[in-house]
Design a protein around this motif. Structure first.
Motif, short mmCIF file in Angstrom:
data_model
loop_
_atom_site.label_atom_id
_atom_site.label_comp_id
_atom_site.label_asym_id
_atom_site.label_seq_id
_atom_site.Cartn_x
_atom_site.Cartn_y
_atom_site.Cartn_z
N PRO A 39 0.80 -1.23 0.00
CA PRO A 39 0.00 0.00 0.00
C PRO A 39 0.84 1.28 0.00
O PRO A 39 0.40 2.30 -0.50
CB PRO A 39 -0.83 -0.10 1.29
CG PRO A 39 -0.74 -1.51 1.73
CD PRO A 39 0.48 -2.11 1.12
N ASP A 40 2.07 1.21 0.53
CA ASP A 40 2.94 2.38 0.56
C ASP A 40 3.82 2.49 -0.68
O ASP A 40 4.71 3.33 -0.73
CB ASP A 40 3.84 2.35 1.81
CG ASP A 40 3.06 2.60 3.08
OD1 ASP A 40 2.02 3.30 3.02
OD2 ASP A 40 3.49 2.11 4.14
N GLY A 41 3.61 1.63 -1.66
CA GLY A 41 4.42 1.61 -2.87
C GLY A 41 5.03 0.24 -3.05
O GLY A 41 5.41 -0.41 -2.07
#
Length: 145
Positions: free
Chosen positions: A127-129
């Motif tokens: 989700p953060d990359g």
């Protein structure tokens, strides 16, 4: 006391204590590789964690203080020519000594083969990359005396 001097005292005290790196990591509630690298001088150790390690290993206050210092990490000038290659150098400079300690603790005296060896690169969604996952898979070669 320098972080290098503190790391040597940590190594000796760990052996005297009979504790494994994994047992120390569990006792301080930190990841195994991070704990090993930090206690070998590659990360600043938070004060409460350094104090716990000091108690576990019977370290004096000078060692506990040195563990809390910010390390100096000197990059390889040749690696600085490419950001991706530089990150591999940086990762091995920071975590290489810890990985070596953990390999020796788990397998004994020997090395990971770079001849009987597989390497893989994969993408893992996050989700953060997206994350880059690099796997080194080398046969353990024990030293035979």
């Amino acid at each position: 006391m320098t972080k290098t001097e503190a790391a040597e005292q940590v190594r000796a005290a760990r052996i005297r204590s009979g504790l494994t790196w994994a047992e120390i990591a569990t006792r301080v509630d930190k990841p195994l590789v991070w704990t090993t690298a930090a206690l070998l001088g590659q990360h600043p150790v938070p004060g409460d964690t350094a104090a716990t390690v000091g108690e576990l290993l019977g370290l004096d206050e000078a060692v506990v203080e040195a563990l809390q210092l910010q390390p100096t990490r000197t990059p390889d000038p040749a690696a600085a020519q490419d950001p991706t290659v530089y990150r591999f150098h940086e990762a091995l400079a920071v975590y290489g000594p810890a990985l070596k300690e953990l390999i020796h603790e788990e397998f004994g005296d020997g090395i990971m083969s770079a001849i009987n060896f597989k390497v893989d690169v994969a993408r893992r969604a996050d989700p953060d990359g997206d994350r880059v996952v690099v796997t080194f898979d080398g046969k353990f070669l024990d030293y035979r005396w």
